[in-house]
Motif scaffolding. Structure first.
Motif, PDB file in Angstrom:
ATOM      1  N   ILE A 105     -18.506  90.800 -33.480  1.00 26.08           N
ATOM      2  CA  ILE A 105     -18.139  91.849 -32.524  1.00 26.08           C
ATOM      3  C   ILE A 105     -17.903  91.245 -31.145  1.00 26.08           C
ATOM      4  CG2 ILE A 105     -18.940  93.938 -31.345  1.00 26.08           C
ATOM      5  CD1 ILE A 105     -20.594  94.556 -33.876  1.00 26.08           C
ATOM      6  N   LEU A 106     -18.809  90.377 -30.725  1.00 25.30           N
ATOM      7  CA  LEU A 106     -18.702  89.790 -29.389  1.00 25.30           C
ATOM      8  C   LEU A 106     -17.523  88.825 -29.281  1.00 25.30           C
ATOM      9  CD1 LEU A 106     -22.482  89.210 -28.616  1.00 25.30           C
ATOM     10  CD2 LEU A 106     -21.001  91.060 -27.842  1.00 25.30           C
ATOM     11  N   ASP A 107     -17.158  88.201 -30.391  1.00 19.77           N
ATOM     12  CA  ASP A 107     -15.960  87.355 -30.383  1.00 19.77           C
ATOM     13  C   ASP A 107     -14.687  88.195 -30.372  1.00 19.77           C
ATOM     14  OD1 ASP A 107     -17.462  85.052 -30.404  1.00 19.77           O
ATOM     15  OD2 ASP A 107     -17.355  84.782 -32.578  1.00 19.77           O
ATOM     16  N   GLY A 108     -14.776  89.405 -30.930  1.00 21.82           N
ATOM     17  CA  GLY A 108     -13.592  90.249 -31.037  1.00 21.82           C
ATOM     18  C   GLY A 108     -13.320  91.105 -29.818  1.00 21.82           C
ATOM     19  N   TYR A 109     -14.334  91.281 -28.962  1.00 18.01           N
ATOM     20  CA  TYR A 109     -14.138  92.100 -27.762  1.00 18.01           C
ATOM     21  C   TYR A 109     -14.880  91.463 -26.598  1.00 18.01           C
ATOM     22  CZ  TYR A 109     -13.824  96.019 -24.573  1.00 18.01           C
ATOM     23  OH  TYR A 109     -13.552  96.804 -23.476  1.00 18.01           O
ATOM     24  N   THR A 165     -17.175  99.231 -40.945  1.00 18.86           N
ATOM     25  CA  THR A 165     -16.480  98.766 -42.137  1.00 18.86           C
ATOM     26  C   THR A 165     -15.465  99.836 -42.497  1.00 18.86           C
ATOM     27  OG1 THR A 165     -18.434  97.583 -42.920  1.00 18.86           O
ATOM     28  CG2 THR A 165     -16.736  98.079 -44.542  1.00 18.86           C
ATOM     29  N   LEU A 166     -14.189  99.505 -42.437  1.00 21.48           N
ATOM     30  CA  LEU A 166     -13.134 100.499 -42.592  1.00 21.48           C
ATOM     31  C   LEU A 166     -12.561 100.497 -44.002  1.00 21.48           C
ATOM     32  CD1 LEU A 166     -11.242  99.953 -39.214  1.00 21.48           C
ATOM     33  CD2 LEU A 166     -12.882 101.755 -39.775  1.00 21.48           C
ATOM     34  N   LEU A 220      -7.003  99.274 -32.727  1.00 25.08           N
ATOM     35  CA  LEU A 220      -7.736  98.485 -33.713  1.00 25.08           C
ATOM     36  C   LEU A 220      -7.723  97.030 -33.288  1.00 25.08           C
ATOM     37  CD1 LEU A 220      -9.074  98.207 -36.574  1.00 25.08           C
ATOM     38  CD2 LEU A 220      -6.759  97.806 -37.447  1.00 25.08           C
ATOM     39  N   LYS A 221      -8.897  96.408 -33.307  1.00 26.55           N
ATOM     40  CA  LYS A 221      -9.001  94.991 -32.958  1.00 26.55           C
ATOM     41  C   LYS A 221      -9.554  94.237 -34.160  1.00 26.55           C
ATOM     42  CE  LYS A 221      -9.540  95.550 -27.976  1.00 26.55           C
ATOM     43  NZ  LYS A 221      -8.277  94.839 -27.679  1.00 26.55           N
ATOM     44  N   ARG A 222      -8.828  93.243 -34.590  1.00 27.42           N
ATOM     45  CA  ARG A 222      -9.237  92.472 -35.759  1.00 27.42           C
ATOM     46  C   ARG A 222     -10.427  91.575 -35.421  1.00 27.42           C
ATOM     47  NH1 ARG A 222      -6.816  94.802 -40.172  1.00 27.42           N
ATOM     48  NH2 ARG A 222      -4.674  95.347 -39.648  1.00 27.42           N
ATOM     49  N   THR A 223     -11.243  91.351 -36.413  1.00 21.05           N
ATOM     50  CA  THR A 223     -12.356  90.423 -36.275  1.00 21.05           C
ATOM     51  C   THR A 223     -12.128  89.226 -37.191  1.00 21.05           C
ATOM     52  OG1 THR A 223     -13.609  91.553 -38.009  1.00 21.05           O
ATOM     53  CG2 THR A 223     -13.972  92.280 -35.736  1.00 21.05           C
ATOM     54  N   LEU A 238     -13.982  91.668 -43.708  1.00 19.85           N
ATOM     55  CA  LEU A 238     -14.790  92.096 -44.842  1.00 19.85           C
ATOM     56  C   LEU A 238     -16.088  92.737 -44.366  1.00 19.85           C
ATOM     57  CD1 LEU A 238     -15.049  91.898 -48.011  1.00 19.85           C
ATOM     58  CD2 LEU A 238     -16.414  89.851 -47.610  1.00 19.85           C
ATOM     59  N   LEU A 239     -16.626  92.255 -43.230  1.00 16.42           N
ATOM     60  CA  LEU A 239     -17.904  92.748 -42.729  1.00 16.42           C
ATOM     61  C   LEU A 239     -17.744  93.873 -41.718  1.00 16.42           C
ATOM     62  CD1 LEU A 239     -19.838  89.375 -42.256  1.00 16.42           C
ATOM     63  CD2 LEU A 239     -19.942  90.971 -44.179  1.00 16.42           C
ATOM     64  N   THR A 240     -16.807  93.726 -40.807  1.00 23.58           N
ATOM     65  CA  THR A 240     -16.626  94.778 -39.804  1.00 23.58           C
ATOM     66  C   THR A 240     -15.285  94.624 -39.113  1.00 23.58           C
ATOM     67  OG1 THR A 240     -17.720  95.916 -37.965  1.00 23.58           O
ATOM     68  CG2 THR A 240     -17.610  93.535 -37.827  1.00 23.58           C
ATOM     69  N   GLN A 241     -14.801  95.753 -38.586  1.00 25.80           N
ATOM     70  CA  GLN A 241     -13.639  95.748 -37.712  1.00 25.80           C
ATOM     71  C   GLN A 241     -13.964  96.565 -36.471  1.00 25.80           C
ATOM     72  OE1 GLN A 241     -10.291  96.839 -40.449  1.00 25.80           O
ATOM     73  NE2 GLN A 241      -9.522  94.864 -39.784  1.00 25.80           N
ATOM     74  N   LEU A 242     -13.171  96.378 -35.446  1.00 22.66           N
ATOM     75  CA  LEU A 242     -13.441  97.019 -34.162  1.00 22.66           C
ATOM     76  C   LEU A 242     -12.339  98.012 -33.809  1.00 22.66           C
ATOM     77  CD1 LEU A 242     -14.524  93.932 -32.015  1.00 22.66           C
ATOM     78  CD2 LEU A 242     -15.968  95.467 -33.356  1.00 22.66           C
ATOM     79  N   ILE A 243     -12.765  99.121 -33.232  1.00 16.95           N
ATOM     80  CA  ILE A 243     -11.841 100.095 -32.664  1.00 16.95           C
ATOM     81  C   ILE A 243     -12.297 100.376 -31.239  1.00 16.95           C
ATOM     82  CG2 ILE A 243     -10.979 102.464 -32.765  1.00 16.95           C
ATOM     83  CD1 ILE A 243     -11.277 102.371 -35.773  1.00 16.95           C
ATOM     84  N   THR A 244     -11.375 100.308 -30.299  1.00 18.05           N
ATOM     85  CA  THR A 244     -11.688 100.673 -28.921  1.00 18.05           C
ATOM     86  C   THR A 244     -10.932 101.944 -28.556  1.00 18.05           C
ATOM     87  OG1 THR A 244      -9.902  99.296 -28.029  1.00 18.05           O
ATOM     88  CG2 THR A 244     -12.092  98.289 -28.226  1.00 18.05           C
ATOM     89  N   ALA A 245     -11.515 102.710 -27.654  1.00 15.78           N
ATOM     90  CA  ALA A 245     -10.878 103.933 -27.166  1.00 15.78           C
ATOM     91  C   ALA A 245     -11.379 104.185 -25.753  1.00 15.78           C
ATOM     92  CB  ALA A 245     -11.212 105.116 -28.073  1.00 15.78           C
TER      93      ALA A 245
END
Length: 391
Positions: free
Chosen positions: A213-217, A328-329, A375-378, A382-389
């Motif tokens: 998560i921290l690497d993705g955002y 996890t989407l 949507l922000k890819r990680t 497989l484990l998690t994806q990120l969505i910001t709003a």
């Protein structure tokens, strides 16, 4: 009213760019293919013909893995329960040494070690001893996965009759008892004892994804993060280590917040991390943060409850504030087994929640009043994806 009987007999209307003729041809080809593939004569031919035999063997192995998957999971559970991964990590071991260390008869130890080797968790040495393999070492280095394997005993209880579970005939499941807040009773009244076990598991599983998560955002653009449903603080501690200047708040149920307070004290973070407690369905969230994170929170709730949580977050953020959702989407290529198969059934046994697609998440966020949904890819979808709003 026009007679639609003939149209109904033909099935749903053709989709964009598709005619009934082309769809009918595609369906006929699919049926022909499936009849051919299920033919024993064709399967024997495909297994023998040089150009098709590699594909046939691969598909046969995959089908066998589907049939034998439960056995594989039990071999894994035995390894974790007996701490066999740790034992082999110390040094290669003989069957006799494993039998003695794990209180097993030699035949049982031999079967377990052979199963480990077959699954790629152990390597067989030339002298007959067994050593931890690369995959075994990777698993051992993942405490969250180890914790989930141990936890699966509850899940397996609920899967004894999967058809009854699908029909909703299994009311009191092991997972609904484990996750106390899933029973629909007043979650804020749960005691420390009732939340301790699941809080520990949440902590282990969040550690799996915190760095992704921290690497993705990049949180450095913010001044104050509030982690809602943050458990005992696994994610907030990872944030604290990565962003020393960021003000931090954790919000969770009172009993869970007590666990978090104790953990922050042990880590020397009591002055850095503010702990707020309450029920995010009934109580307003603190309003000081310019970014709110929801890490695997919405997944556990049905749409109405998830929408309520999102509206609470929206109300707590200032204009322009950011919501960071880690989930996890459903429908993500390469992650279908964990989202649609694993979590689909896990959450059904738990009694609430479901994996959602990007489109479904976007709809809920829009209904809650958020905009600029992205949507922000990680590194490991497989484990998690990120969505910001944004509010």
């Amino acid at each position: 009213m026009a007679d639609t009987t003939h149209q109904a007999d033909q099935g749903p209307a053709a989709g964009p760019g598709e005619t009934l003729r082309t769809r009918s041809l595609g369906e006929r080809l699919r049926r022909w293919r499936n009849r051919l593939v299920r033919s024993a004569a064709f399967q024997r031919w495909a297994a023998a013909f040089p150009l098709t035999s590699p594909v046939a063997r691969k598909r046969a192995a995959r089908l066998f893995d589907l049939c034998a998957g439960f056995v594989y999971s039990q071999i894994l559970a035995a390894c974790v329960r007996l701490k066999l991964l740790e034992l082999l990590d110390e040094a290669p071991r003989s069957v006799a040494e494993v039998a003695q260390a794990c209180a097993l008869p030699e035949d049982g130890a031999r079967r377990l070690l052979a199963g480990m080797a077959a699954l790629g968790l152990a390597d067989t040495r030339h002298d007959g001893r067994y050593a931890l393999s690369m995959d075994g070492a990777a698993l051992l280095g993942n405490p969250g996965a180890i914790a989930m394997i141990g936890h699966h005993t509850h899940f397996y209880d609920d899967l004894r009759d999967p058809v009854a579970l699908l029909r909703g005939e299994t009311e009191d499941t092991a997972l609904s008892r484990f996750w106390g807040y899933a029973r629909g009773e007043a979650p804020a009244d749960l005691s420390a004892a009732e939340t301790a076990e699941y809080t520990s598991l949440m902590s282990a599983s969040q550690s799996l994804i915190a760095e992704d998560i921290l690497d993705g955002y990049d949180l450095s653009r913010h001044r104050h993060l509030m982690d809602v449903g943050g458990g005992d603080g696994a994610f907030i501690m990872a944030v604290a280590g990565r962003h020393p200047d960021l003000t931090l708040t954790l919000f969770d149920l009172p009993a869970v917040a007590d666990h978090a307070s104790q953990r922050m004290a042990r880590a020397g973070l009591s002055k850095r991390v503010s702990i707020a407690s309450g029920d995010f369905f009934a109580d307003a969230l603190p309003t000081d943060a310019d970014i709110i994170s929801l890490v695997r929170v919405l997944l556990d709730h049905d749409d109405a409850s998830a929408l309520r949580i999102l509206r609470q977050a929206h109300a707590a953020l200032p204009p322009g504030g950011t919501l960071l959702v880690a989930e996890t989407l459903s429908g993500v290529r390469g992650a279908e087994t964990i989202s649609d198969a694993y979590f689909g059934f896990y959450l059904m046994a738990m009694g609430k929640g479901r994996p959602r697609s990007v489109g479904e998440m976007q709809k809920l966020l829009t209904q809650a009043g958020f905009r600029d949904i992205r949507l922000k890819r990680t590194r490991r979808p497989l484990l998690t994806q990120l969505i910001t709003a944004h509010r």
